[in-house]
Enzyme design. Sequence first.
Site, short mmCIF file in Angstrom:
data_model
loop_
_atom_site.label_atom_id
_atom_site.label_comp_id
_atom_site.label_asym_id
_atom_site.label_seq_id
_atom_site.Cartn_x
_atom_site.Cartn_y
_atom_site.Cartn_z
N GLY A 171 19.11 11.39 -27.27
CA GLY A 171 20.09 10.58 -27.98
C GLY A 171 20.54 11.12 -29.32
O GLY A 171 21.24 10.43 -30.06
N GLY A 183 19.73 16.11 -24.64
CA GLY A 183 20.70 16.65 -23.68
C GLY A 183 21.91 17.13 -24.44
O GLY A 183 22.14 18.33 -24.66
N ARG A 237 35.41 11.37 -20.35
CA ARG A 237 34.79 10.63 -21.45
C ARG A 237 35.80 9.86 -22.31
O ARG A 237 35.49 8.79 -22.82
CB ARG A 237 33.93 11.56 -22.31
CG ARG A 237 32.74 12.14 -21.53
CD ARG A 237 31.74 12.84 -22.41
NE ARG A 237 31.01 11.92 -23.26
CZ ARG A 237 31.27 11.69 -24.53
NH1 ARG A 237 32.26 12.35 -25.13
NH2 ARG A 237 30.57 10.83 -25.21
N TYR A 246 34.90 6.11 -22.30
CA TYR A 246 34.23 5.63 -23.53
C TYR A 246 35.14 5.65 -24.75
O TYR A 246 34.67 5.46 -25.86
CB TYR A 246 33.04 6.53 -23.89
CG TYR A 246 32.07 6.83 -22.80
CD1 TYR A 246 31.34 5.83 -22.19
CD2 TYR A 246 31.85 8.14 -22.39
CE1 TYR A 246 30.41 6.13 -21.20
CE2 TYR A 246 30.92 8.45 -21.40
CZ TYR A 246 30.22 7.43 -20.82
OH TYR A 246 29.31 7.73 -19.85
N CYS A 265 46.99 11.07 -11.58
CA CYS A 265 47.92 9.95 -11.44
C CYS A 265 47.26 8.68 -11.95
O CYS A 265 46.83 7.83 -11.16
CB CYS A 265 48.32 9.80 -10.00
SG CYS A 265 49.39 11.12 -9.50
N1 LLP Z 1 16.61 10.69 -21.63
C1 LLP Z 1 17.05 9.63 -20.95
C2 LLP Z 1 16.10 8.77 -20.28
C3 LLP Z 1 18.42 9.35 -20.89
O1 LLP Z 1 18.83 8.29 -20.22
C4 LLP Z 1 19.33 10.22 -21.55
C5 LLP Z 1 20.76 9.98 -21.48
C6 LLP Z 1 18.83 11.33 -22.23
C7 LLP Z 1 17.46 11.53 -22.27
C8 LLP Z 1 19.70 12.32 -22.93
O2 LLP Z 1 20.45 11.74 -23.94
P1 LLP Z 1 21.32 12.67 -24.94
O3 LLP Z 1 20.36 13.46 -25.78
O4 LLP Z 1 22.14 13.57 -24.09
O5 LLP Z 1 22.13 11.72 -25.69
N2 LLP Z 1 27.58 9.80 -20.13
C9 LLP Z 1 27.34 9.40 -21.50
C10 LLP Z 1 25.95 9.64 -21.93
C11 LLP Z 1 24.94 8.92 -21.06
C12 LLP Z 1 23.56 9.20 -21.51
C13 LLP Z 1 22.60 8.72 -20.50
N3 LLP Z 1 21.25 9.01 -20.81
C14 LLP Z 1 28.32 10.17 -22.39
O6 LLP Z 1 29.15 10.91 -21.87
O7 LLP Z 1 28.30 10.01 -23.61
#
Ligand code: LLP
Length: 436
Positions: free
Chosen positions: A248, A292, A330, A334, A361
């Site tokens: 996150g 991530g 995105r 979002y 479209c």
């Molecule tokens: N761990 C878990 C359990 C998660 O659910 C997530 C992301 C991460 C790690 C990695 O989070 P990060 O470091 O990437 O923020 N599609 C959305 C983001 C969804 C995130 C879901 N879980 C977007 O495009 O912003």
Amino acid sequence: MKISETVTVNEQNHLTIDGKDAMNLIKKYGTPLYVYNVSLIRERARLFVDTFRKLGVKAQVAYASKAFSCIAMCQLAAEEKMSLDVVSGGELFTALRAGFPADRIHFHGNNKSESELRMAINAKIGCIVVDNFYEIECLKRLCGELDTQVSILLRVAPGVEAHTHEYVVTGQEDSKFGFDLFNGQAEEALMKTLDDTFFNVLGVHSHIGSQMFETEGFVLAAEKIFNQLLNWKKKFGYFPEVLNLGGGFGIRYTDEDRPLPVSDYVEVIVEKIKSLAYEARVDIPEIWIEPGRSIVGDAGMTLYKLGSQKTVPNTRQYLTVDGGMGDNIRTALYDAKYTGVLVNRVYDQNETTYAIAGKCCESGDMLIWDLPLPTVKEDDYLAVFSTGAYCYSMASNYNRLPRPAVVFVENGEDKLVVKRESYEDIILNDLQLNEI
Ligand code: LLP
């Protein structure tokens, strides 16, 4: 010349990516094209891993492959000594095909199927992050059948709301993920697994949200979880080896975003857990995290060819790219904000504010609503920055558009890591109505 931490420009006024002229990549691979700066990915990964090492705690930095998964990315994560968080059979399969060390793979998901779990158990992955009671029963059945034991983390929802977009908040009480930490569910899950010979309960996991710019959420989650762990220690004599605080960590999409250096998050998390452990006189658990976006987000960009325009008098100047919501959903999903430049005329004077539209479209197929650019000419190309996370991984074939290729660049060398889809790929699994 450097125009930001992640972007440079050469004497021809062309954008460069890790020493490579982006126009050369466009000539070689076509558009739309996802391009990653591999040096930057390595830098981000090392900052996480090294900060833990410096602070002298046992840790695992698991790259959350949902942000961007392909064989080459899993191999890169392995080279950088990261662990890997996968959330589906497909991500697990990709990791295994990449030769990622199975014992460093962690498997997430709120509805893992029996066949996904079987694949994970057979591959002897490091741990399964158990999300719900249904999964506990399923794992028991499978472990009985396969005569084996699995290491697990229990995913808990600590009731902490991350300050971010509501669609990506996962740690609050009303969430589809995990066992609630305070209404008895997490404790029940622990009781169901702790003395069961099929399970080795390594510890607990929580993930409170995404694209966070502050550390308070992690501190709060750590405190709440720790308190509950201490209750459980008294009750069951159990204290976990592992505390996983998820991912996150926020990144910069536009100038409005002010992310903290990743080392700050790590330091705050480690210091908090150290002090909680010290106060409670327990061993410091191994700390796991799952970044991530902060590993790949601003290391990636998308290159597009610019096409048609439409003027809506006194309102907007639409400018269309040869991709859109198929390769980056995105903005539509979002209301995400991006910025970008002309690949071939980076420093030319901005004269017009364009609304950058995709070619699907769908009226909502927009990438950027207001991007100042030089007045666009034929054969201009656009780079949209910070598309490294959740763009390729969320890409679709909507309108039967083939998905773009992915190229890695490192120190001036480019490498195709995912081929561009062809029209043949688009119909690969289609069958004739009247097969002869
Ligand atoms: N761990 C878990 C359990 C998660 O659910 C997530 C992301 C991460 C790690 C990695 O989070 P990060 O470091 O990437 O923020 N599609 C959305 C983001 C969804 C995130 C879901 N879980 C977007 O495009 O912003």
